[in-house]
Design a protein around this motif. Structure first.
Motif, PDB file in Angstrom:
ATOM      1  N   TYR A   1      -6.895   4.795  21.098  1.00 28.02           N
ATOM      2  CA  TYR A   1      -5.994   4.328  22.146  1.00 28.02           C
ATOM      3  C   TYR A   1      -4.699   5.134  22.230  1.00 28.02           C
ATOM      4  O   TYR A   1      -3.622   4.595  22.451  1.00 28.02           O
ATOM      5  CB  TYR A   1      -5.695   2.848  21.963  1.00 28.02           C
ATOM      6  N   GLY A   2      -4.788   6.442  22.006  1.00 30.22           N
ATOM      7  CA  GLY A   2      -3.632   7.319  22.133  1.00 30.22           C
ATOM      8  C   GLY A   2      -2.650   7.264  20.988  1.00 30.22           C
ATOM      9  O   GLY A   2      -1.584   7.857  21.062  1.00 30.22           O
ATOM     10  N   LYS A   3      -3.001   6.570  19.905  1.00 29.75           N
ATOM     11  CA  LYS A   3      -2.118   6.476  18.749  1.00 29.75           C
ATOM     12  C   LYS A   3      -2.726   7.222  17.567  1.00 29.75           C
ATOM     13  O   LYS A   3      -3.933   7.170  17.337  1.00 29.75           O
ATOM     14  CB  LYS A   3      -1.901   5.017  18.352  1.00 29.75           C
ATOM     15  N   ALA A   4      -1.879   7.885  16.840  1.00 32.13           N
ATOM     16  CA  ALA A   4      -2.328   8.575  15.632  1.00 32.13           C
ATOM     17  C   ALA A   4      -2.553   7.546  14.526  1.00 32.13           C
ATOM     18  O   ALA A   4      -1.883   6.513  14.482  1.00 32.13           O
ATOM     19  CB  ALA A   4      -1.273   9.580  15.189  1.00 32.13           C
ATOM     20  N   PRO A   5      -3.489   7.821  13.630  1.00 31.24           N
ATOM     21  CA  PRO A   5      -3.690   6.899  12.511  1.00 31.24           C
ATOM     22  C   PRO A   5      -2.474   6.897  11.577  1.00 31.24           C
ATOM     23  O   PRO A   5      -1.770   7.901  11.471  1.00 31.24           O
ATOM     24  CB  PRO A   5      -4.920   7.462  11.796  1.00 31.24           C
ATOM     25  N   LEU A  46      -8.571  22.296   1.585  1.00 30.92           N
ATOM     26  CA  LEU A  46      -7.308  22.794   2.125  1.00 30.92           C
ATOM     27  C   LEU A  46      -7.325  22.910   3.644  1.00 30.92           C
ATOM     28  O   LEU A  46      -6.314  22.640   4.302  1.00 30.92           O
ATOM     29  CB  LEU A  46      -6.977  24.150   1.493  1.00 30.92           C
ATOM     30  N   ALA A  47      -8.459  23.306   4.216  1.00 33.15           N
ATOM     31  CA  ALA A  47      -8.550  23.447   5.670  1.00 33.15           C
ATOM     32  C   ALA A  47      -8.403  22.096   6.355  1.00 33.15           C
ATOM     33  O   ALA A  47      -7.710  21.975   7.376  1.00 33.15           O
ATOM     34  CB  ALA A  47      -9.877  24.096   6.051  1.00 33.15           C
ATOM     35  N   ILE A  48      -9.041  21.074   5.794  1.00 33.52           N
ATOM     36  CA  ILE A  48      -8.912  19.732   6.375  1.00 33.52           C
ATOM     37  C   ILE A  48      -7.475  19.244   6.248  1.00 33.52           C
ATOM     38  O   ILE A  48      -6.920  18.676   7.185  1.00 33.52           O
ATOM     39  CB  ILE A  48      -9.898  18.750   5.711  1.00 33.52           C
ATOM     40  N   GLY A  49      -6.868  19.488   5.101  1.00 36.32           N
ATOM     41  CA  GLY A  49      -5.477  19.087   4.904  1.00 36.32           C
ATOM     42  C   GLY A  49      -4.551  19.738   5.919  1.00 36.32           C
ATOM     43  O   GLY A  49      -3.667  19.096   6.488  1.00 36.32           O
ATOM     44  N   ALA A  50      -4.769  21.024   6.177  1.00 38.11           N
ATOM     45  CA  ALA A  50      -3.945  21.736   7.154  1.00 38.11           C
ATOM     46  C   ALA A  50      -4.189  21.191   8.560  1.00 38.11           C
ATOM     47  O   ALA A  50      -3.248  21.039   9.345  1.00 38.11           O
ATOM     48  CB  ALA A  50      -4.256  23.233   7.105  1.00 38.11           C
ATOM     49  N   ALA A  51      -5.447  20.884   8.873  1.00 40.12           N
ATOM     50  CA  ALA A  51      -5.775  20.336  10.196  1.00 40.12           C
ATOM     51  C   ALA A  51      -5.145  18.967  10.393  1.00 40.12           C
ATOM     52  O   ALA A  51      -4.608  18.677  11.469  1.00 40.12           O
ATOM     53  CB  ALA A  51      -7.292  20.256  10.369  1.00 40.12           C
ATOM     54  N   VAL A  72      -2.694  18.282  13.475  1.00 46.47           N
ATOM     55  CA  VAL A  72      -3.118  17.375  14.549  1.00 46.47           C
ATOM     56  C   VAL A  72      -2.405  16.026  14.485  1.00 46.47           C
ATOM     57  O   VAL A  72      -2.076  15.438  15.506  1.00 46.47           O
ATOM     58  CB  VAL A  72      -4.655  17.181  14.508  1.00 46.47           C
ATOM     59  N   PHE A  73      -2.176  15.544  13.267  1.00 48.79           N
ATOM     60  CA  PHE A  73      -1.529  14.238  13.070  1.00 48.79           C
ATOM     61  C   PHE A  73      -0.296  14.388  12.175  1.00 48.79           C
ATOM     62  O   PHE A  73      -0.273  13.910  11.036  1.00 48.79           O
ATOM     63  CB  PHE A  73      -2.504  13.245  12.435  1.00 48.79           C
ATOM     64  N   PRO A  74       0.747  15.050  12.653  1.00 47.91           N
ATOM     65  CA  PRO A  74       1.907  15.327  11.795  1.00 47.91           C
ATOM     66  C   PRO A  74       2.627  14.073  11.279  1.00 47.91           C
ATOM     67  O   PRO A  74       3.283  14.128  10.244  1.00 47.91           O
ATOM     68  CB  PRO A  74       2.816  16.169  12.690  1.00 47.91           C
ATOM     69  N   ASP A  75       2.486  12.957  11.964  1.00 49.05           N
ATOM     70  CA  ASP A  75       3.182  11.741  11.544  1.00 49.05           C
ATOM     71  C   ASP A  75       2.306  10.811  10.693  1.00 49.05           C
ATOM     72  O   ASP A  75       2.766   9.764  10.250  1.00 49.05           O
ATOM     73  CB  ASP A  75       3.706  10.980  12.755  1.00 49.05           C
ATOM     74  N   SER A  76       1.054  11.207  10.477  1.00 47.10           N
ATOM     75  CA  SER A  76       0.144  10.394   9.666  1.00 47.10           C
ATOM     76  C   SER A  76       0.285  10.768   8.194  1.00 47.10           C
ATOM     77  O   SER A  76       0.543  11.922   7.852  1.00 47.10           O
ATOM     78  CB  SER A  76      -1.307  10.616  10.096  1.00 47.10           C
ATOM     79  N   ARG A  77       0.096   9.798   7.354  1.00 41.19           N
ATOM     80  CA  ARG A  77       0.135  10.026   5.905  1.00 41.19           C
ATOM     81  C   ARG A  77      -1.245  10.504   5.462  1.00 41.19           C
ATOM     82  O   ARG A  77      -2.251   9.867   5.752  1.00 41.19           O
ATOM     83  CB  ARG A  77       0.512   8.713   5.196  1.00 41.19           C
ATOM     84  N   HIS A  78      -1.302  11.649   4.786  1.00 42.34           N
ATOM     85  CA  HIS A  78      -2.565  12.212   4.310  1.00 42.34           C
ATOM     86  C   HIS A  78      -2.737  11.855   2.842  1.00 42.34           C
ATOM     87  O   HIS A  78      -1.953  12.267   1.998  1.00 42.34           O
ATOM     88  CB  HIS A  78      -2.569  13.728   4.506  1.00 42.34           C
ATOM     89  N   HIS A  79      -3.771  11.087   2.539  1.00 45.93           N
ATOM     90  CA  HIS A  79      -4.083  10.687   1.164  1.00 45.93           C
ATOM     91  C   HIS A  79      -5.327  11.423   0.694  1.00 45.93           C
ATOM     92  O   HIS A  79      -6.230  11.707   1.482  1.00 45.93           O
ATOM     93  CB  HIS A  79      -4.368   9.177   1.079  1.00 45.93           C
ATOM     94  N   LEU A  80      -5.386  11.679  -0.591  1.00 40.59           N
ATOM     95  CA  LEU A  80      -6.574  12.294  -1.176  1.00 40.59           C
ATOM     96  C   LEU A  80      -7.461  11.215  -1.772  1.00 40.59           C
ATOM     97  O   LEU A  80      -6.971  10.241  -2.354  1.00 40.59           O
ATOM     98  CB  LEU A  80      -6.180  13.308  -2.248  1.00 40.59           C
ATOM     99  N   CYS A  81      -8.747  11.396  -1.645  1.00 36.88           N
ATOM    100  CA  CYS A  81      -9.728  10.423  -2.110  1.00 36.88           C
ATOM    101  C   CYS A  81      -9.885  10.506  -3.623  1.00 36.88           C
ATOM    102  O   CYS A  81     -10.266  11.547  -4.171  1.00 36.88           O
ATOM    103  CB  CYS A  81     -11.067  10.692  -1.419  1.00 36.88           C
TER     104      CYS A  81
END
Length: 100
Positions: free
Chosen positions: A2-6, A15-20, A24-33
């Protein structure tokens, strides 16, 4: 979405996924599994990390039973020193990304 970032995104350490995610989602928190990280322990520390080893039990205690940052830091440092892992580059790298 709905137009909102997670709010948060959970990935492995690629590393490639982390950079993406960051692009793409600069305001989303990226956690590692954690599952993906723990999956590497038998390969990286096979001499210490095996079924019911003291190191494996100590690591699980550090991860799952530390309720404060200070407690985690204390248990982690004890575990590293007790097992002579102060120079282990892989563990040092994990420690540096612990907030993820």
């Amino acid at each position: 979405m709905y137009g909102k970032a997670p709010v948060s995104i959970l990935t492995d350490q690629d590393l490639a996924i982390g950079a993406a995610v960051k692009k793409v989602f600069p305001d989303s928190r990226h956690h590692l599994c954690l599952w993906h990280i723990k999956k590497k322990f038998p390969e990286k520390l096979s001499h210490l990390y095996h079924k019911k080893s003291a190191f494996k039990c100590g690591l699980n205690k550090c991860i799952y039973e530390s309720y404060t940052v200070e407690e985690f830091e204390k248990v982690w440092n004890e575990l590293i020193i007790e097992n002579g892992l102060e120079q282990n580059e892989w563990l040092q790298g994990l420690y540096e990304i612990r907030n993820s």
